[in-house]
Design an enzyme around this catalytic site. Structure first.
Site, PDB file in Angstrom:
ATOM      1  N   HIS A 226      -9.740  15.584  -2.051  1.00  0.00           N
ATOM      2  CA  HIS A 226      -8.859  15.116  -0.986  1.00  0.00           C
ATOM      3  C   HIS A 226      -7.414  15.047  -1.471  1.00  0.00           C
ATOM      4  CE1 HIS A 226     -12.881  13.273  -0.484  1.00  0.00           C
ATOM      5  NE2 HIS A 226     -12.730  13.712   0.744  1.00  0.00           N
ATOM      6  N   PRO A 571      -1.340   0.417   0.291  1.00  0.00           N
ATOM      7  CA  PRO A 571      -0.930   0.656   1.680  1.00  0.00           C
ATOM      8  C   PRO A 571      -1.741  -0.153   2.688  1.00  0.00           C
ATOM      9  CG  PRO A 571      -1.160   2.726   0.476  1.00  0.00           C
ATOM     10  CD  PRO A 571      -1.726   1.661  -0.399  1.00  0.00           C
TER      11      PRO A 571
END
EC number: 2.7.1.-
Length: 594
Positions: A226, A571
């Site tokens: 990813h 995040p």
């Protein structure tokens, strides 16, 4: 826009559905469920779930790894593949649709790559399917050998070796074996294979700007599929040197990831990551075979070379080595019609799509229709204000979240949260019963579950469902600040239970746990509720900022070196602190102007 970010696509949001439509046009043995865009399932055209007399083999995950997983659907391999959005786990409803479509009395085996979002979503779908009467087993594949034995709950990543497990399981199921035996063969195969990748460039997601993290003349060992950072960045070396290093890591006796010793028989899989020419892959294979034979004393019984599990346009390769015996070789040699194993595409073409199956009749629920009240109560006005402020703050924070996530994850945190926030704002105008806080929270979870993929989506769905259940326990018509604190506590407990994280793991909980503690403390001290929420919001912000100093223990950040983690906060924690603070400030202002 630079050259590397050019894509032959239409709308970046449609790439997965358009890929599936193109795939079906090529291979008459495949169909897809008519549930776009939420349900993206490719399945064998010759299988009808209720009548299927063999174990169904189901896999899937985020898209962007084509031909995996849909290209390996076919007799003798996968019965269905569940496709998520690019690099995002498929949602639970999509997985359930796939299970219902192909699972007969023999049951189904879910083969899942070891990523938190995949484990959670497939796990929840498995439990729901079991409650509907289906027989379901799940095997998790973690074949990554690039990183040291991991700490925390994340474990080894699932990579291209998963495809060998698909083949073994598919062949076992085709022989008519019962579910327990098929699952046992798949589990054994998963324990026999190790994989390591090398990237020459990072991938570029559709609609995203190309990252410059991996510079000219550099390669990254163990870069994730990813785009998440790997074990080390090094100067580019001749392929002989690179292949030798990769094989030594896979077969290292120190890590002992695979039970392969001198004299073992093995199967070799050379996998391109998306932008590597077949010529280079064959060069790699030509080096790897004699290296295994001469340097490691292994008998190489089979070699498979091609692009099987890619990472969009990433340049690079992975090598998988599986310990083999005659039983495994028989499974790998068994016939299959999966188009990208590869096999031909003969046969009559049935209809391209079929309806999404409904749940069994005994589990169908007649749900009440919810809608926005014509007139809002004072409580409804406050709830609307809080929701609008929280969602708007997440919308505005999208780019910052993506920037942080590019360094510690796969770069889509902001985009994922943005989709959820936009859905909440749109659905609130029509559907949220704002005078009923419990039902409104439940509807927020439904909005999130519909559009948010990956781990964030499932965790926030769990968060809302737990808060809803706690709020429903309240028999009073008005929900007090204490009730909201209790709901937040229940939601945090549920996320921790199912996600496996707790305080200090560098997740959204590192914002919410301090917020809960401060909120309860101030409410117990008799503070005005609006002031208590402001103080708790400050605690959430401080908790989120403190994640810079934490070693990740959950999710893809687990694989990121500590010096990179220290450069940015988590995040997910920053997003949670932002929406919590925005809601608290909006409610405070509402009270001040009332």
């Amino acid at each position: 826009m630079d050259f590397q970010s050019k894509k032959l696509i239409n709308d970046p949001n449609d790439v997965v559905t358009e890929f599936i439509e193109g795939l079906i046009e090529n291979y008459p043995g495949l169909q897809y469920l008519d549930g776009f865009p939420e349900v993206k399932v490719v399945l064998r055209a010759d299988v009808s779930g209720a009548k299927y007399d063999k174990v169904a083999i189901i896999s899937g995950g985020g898209s962007g790894h084509e031909p995996a997983h849909a290209g390996f659907v076919g007799e003798g391999m996968l019965t269905a593949a569940i496709c998520g959005d690019v690099f995002a786990s498929p949602n639970v409803d999509s997985i359930l649709a796939g299970i219902r479509a192909v699972t007969g009395p023999m049951g189904c085996l879910l083969i899942v790559k070891n990523y938190t979002g995949d484990r959670l979503n497939f796990g929840l779908a498995a439990e729901q399917a079991k409650s509907e009467g289906y027989k379901v087993e799940m095997v998790i594949v973690g074949d990554d050998c690039a990183l040291p034995p991991p700490r925390g709950i994340a474990g080894r990543r699932g990579l291209a070796g998963t495809l060998l497990v698909h083949k073994v399981a598919g062949a076992a199921a085709a022989c008519g074996l019962p579910l327990a035996d098929v699952a046992a063969e798949a589990k054994r195969a998963s324990e026999m294979v190790g994989t390591m990748g090398v990237a020459l460039s990072v991938c570029t997601s559709p609609g995203q700007v190309t990252s410059d993290r991996l510079g000219p003349g550099k390669m990254e060992l163990g870069l994730g599929i990813h785009g998440e950072p790997g074990a080390a960045v090094a100067d580019l070396q001749p392929v002989d040197v690179v292949v030798s290093h990769v094989l030594k890591e896979i077969l290292s006796p120190e890590t002992n990831y695979v039970p392969i010793t001198r004299g073992s028989r093995v199967v070799l899989l050379i996998n391109g990551l998306g932008a590597t020419p077949l010529m280079e892959l064959m060069i790699i294979a030509g080096k790897a075979v004699p290296e295994l034979q001469l340097e490691h004393g292994l008998a190489v019984d089979r070699v498979y070379t091609g692009s099987f599990m890619t990472s969009l346009d990433m340049a690079g390769f992975s090598i998988s080595v599986m310990k083999a015996d005659q039983a495994i070789l028989d499974r790998l040699d068994a016939p299959t019609k999966a188009p990208n194993w590869p096999v031909g595409a003969e046969g009559n073409r049935p209809p391209a799509k079929i309806p999404v199956p409904l749940p069994p009749s005994h589990s169908i629920k007649i749900e009440k229709t919810l809608s926005r009240p014509e007139k809002l109560s004072p409580q409804g006005h406050i709830l609307e204000t809080a929701i609008e402020a929280a969602a708007t703050e997440v919308v505005n924070l999208r780019d910052n979240l993506n920037e942080w996530d590019n360094k510690v994850g796969d770069g889509d945190c902001g985009s994922t949260m943005f989709r959820g926030a936009v859905a909440i704002l749109e659905d609130m105008k029509k559907y949220y019963p704002l005078n009923d806080p419990a039902e409104t929270v439940n509807e927020i979870g439904a909005s999130i579950g519909r559009v948010m993929g990956g781990t964030s989506g499932i965790l926030y769905s769990i968060f809302c469902k737990a808060a809803y259940a706690k709020l429903k326990e309240n028999a009073e018509s008005v929900v007090t600040a204490i009730h909201w604190a209790d709901a937040l506590e229940a939601a945090i407990a549920a996320v921790s239970k199912y996600g496996g994280a707790s305080a200090g793991y560098r997740t959204l909980l590192d914002a919410l746990i301090p917020a809960l503690s401060a909120l309860k403390e101030r409410l117990n001290a008799g503070d005005d509720p609006a002031d208590a929420f402001i103080i708790s919001a400050e605690a959430a912000s401080a908790g989120a900022e403190s994640t810079k100093h934490m070693q990740a223990q959950a999710g893809r950040s687990t694989y990121v070196p500590g010096d990179i983690l220290a450069s940015v906060p988590d995040p997910g924690a920053m997003a949670a602190a932002a929406w919590y603070r925005a809601a608290a400030l909006a409610v405070k202002e509402k009270y001040n102007t009332a």
